[in-house]
Design a protein around this motif. Structure first.
Motif, PDB file in Angstrom:
ATOM      1  N   PRO A 152       0.819  -1.219   0.000  1.00  0.00           N
ATOM      2  CA  PRO A 152       0.000   0.000   0.000  1.00  0.00           C
ATOM      3  C   PRO A 152       0.848   1.261   0.000  1.00  0.00           C
ATOM      4  N   TYR A 170      -4.786  -5.762   1.125  1.00  0.00           N
ATOM      5  CA  TYR A 170      -5.657  -6.493   0.204  1.00  0.00           C
ATOM      6  C   TYR A 170      -7.088  -6.036   0.411  1.00  0.00           C
ATOM      7  N   GLN A 171      -7.897  -6.203  -0.624  1.00  0.00           N
ATOM      8  CA  GLN A 171      -9.289  -5.766  -0.590  1.00  0.00           C
ATOM      9  C   GLN A 171     -10.170  -6.817   0.077  1.00  0.00           C
ATOM     10  N   TYR A 175     -10.444  -1.876   2.501  1.00  0.00           N
ATOM     11  CA  TYR A 175      -9.065  -2.218   2.162  1.00  0.00           C
ATOM     12  C   TYR A 175      -8.306  -2.497   3.445  1.00  0.00           C
ATOM     13  N   LYS A 214     -10.731   2.019   4.806  1.00  0.00           N
ATOM     14  CA  LYS A 214      -9.466   1.334   5.058  1.00  0.00           C
ATOM     15  C   LYS A 214      -9.442   0.908   6.524  1.00  0.00           C
TER      16      LYS A 214
END
Length: 270
Positions: A152, A170-171, A175, A214
């Motif tokens: 990221p 990772y999604q 996120y 996030k």
């Protein structure tokens, strides 16, 4: 291959000029025929501090930035360096320029890099990967999910005057930002580390409240802590909207990474 006549000078620093001891902190190179001009400064200051003791990094970085701006302004017009001596004479204080030296250049950018590395060097201390991150990386590789993870970008939280870097993401609906956490044997030290991560995670969650979401996900090494301590941290992290996994029990995390790679159409990034 054609060769061109270049000129270079060292940018040197001394907090006490009367000592007449200067350390190379930067380099400029001009090649009038191309034309080419560049200037670069060392990021670190270990060489400076070996000679002059501890220095204020913000102050030195400010001096470098200011001097670089003056150099670019001066030599954007004075491409052949005809005004170099006059310019250098006006700057003989904490930072000064060495006399111009001649050098033959074939590839200006490449030769500049070689000169910089030989005469100045980056001077940054070697940054070793934290052991917990190394263990995390090795675990992901061992279970074949490392290629389903991303690196990221830095998370900027300006309202807290804070930036956070994590090694993996990772999604998963939101996120997930994955990092490792080592818990020292001393309970108080462990509480401080866990509290720090809970605060970071809470800040991230609140900052991205309006999306895209996030979330901080922490893999903790609880090998020196009791199960009671682990459950206390888990409760704290739940309240802060921070995910938590144990380093010695990462199976659920591997499964989620693999599942989400299928759901979101992720594939190997290698």
């Amino acid at each position: 291959m054609s060769k061109y006549q270049g000129k270079y000078a060292l940018v040197q620093y001394c907090p006490v000029p009367e000592r007449l001891e200067f350390v190379n902190i930067g380099l400029l190179l001009m090649v009038p025929e191309l034309p080419f001009f560049d200037v670069r400064f060392a990021n670190g200051q270990s060489r400076v501090e070996r000679l002059f003791g501890k220095q204020s990094k913000p102050h030195l970085d400010s001096l470098k930035a200011s001097f670089r701006s003056r150099l670019l302004e001066q030599f954007s017009q004075d491409r052949d360096g005809s005004g170099f001596e006059e310019f250098a004479a006006r700057r003989a204080n904490e930072i000064r320029l060495s006399p111009l030296q001649s050098v033959l250049v074939t590839d200006a950018a490449e030769d500049f890099d070689e000169l910089f590395n030989a005469l100045v060097g980056d001077q940054d201390p070697v940054r070793r990967e934290p052991q917990i991150r190394r263990k995390l990386r090795e675990a992901f590789i061992r279970h074949g999910v490392d290629n389903l993870l991303e690196k990221p970008a830095e998370i900027a939280l300006p309202e807290y005057d804070l930036s956070i870097n994590v090694p993996y993401g990772y999604q998963n609906g939101c996120y997930n930002l994955i990092d490792g956490m080592r818990l020292p044997a001393q309970t108080m030290d462990g509480l401080k580390e866990a509290g720090k991560r809970a605060m970071e995670g809470s800040m991230i969650w609140k900052h991205f409240a309006d999306g895209p979401r996030k979330k901080l996900v922490v893999v903790g090494d609880f090998s020196q802590q009791s199960n009671g301590f682990y459950h206390a941290v888990q409760e704290q992290f739940d309240q802060a909207n921070v995910g938590l996994y144990r380093l010695d029990d990462m199976g659920p995390l591997y499964e989620d990474i693999q599942l989400q790679a299928t759901v979101h159409g992720c594939h190997s990034l290698s």
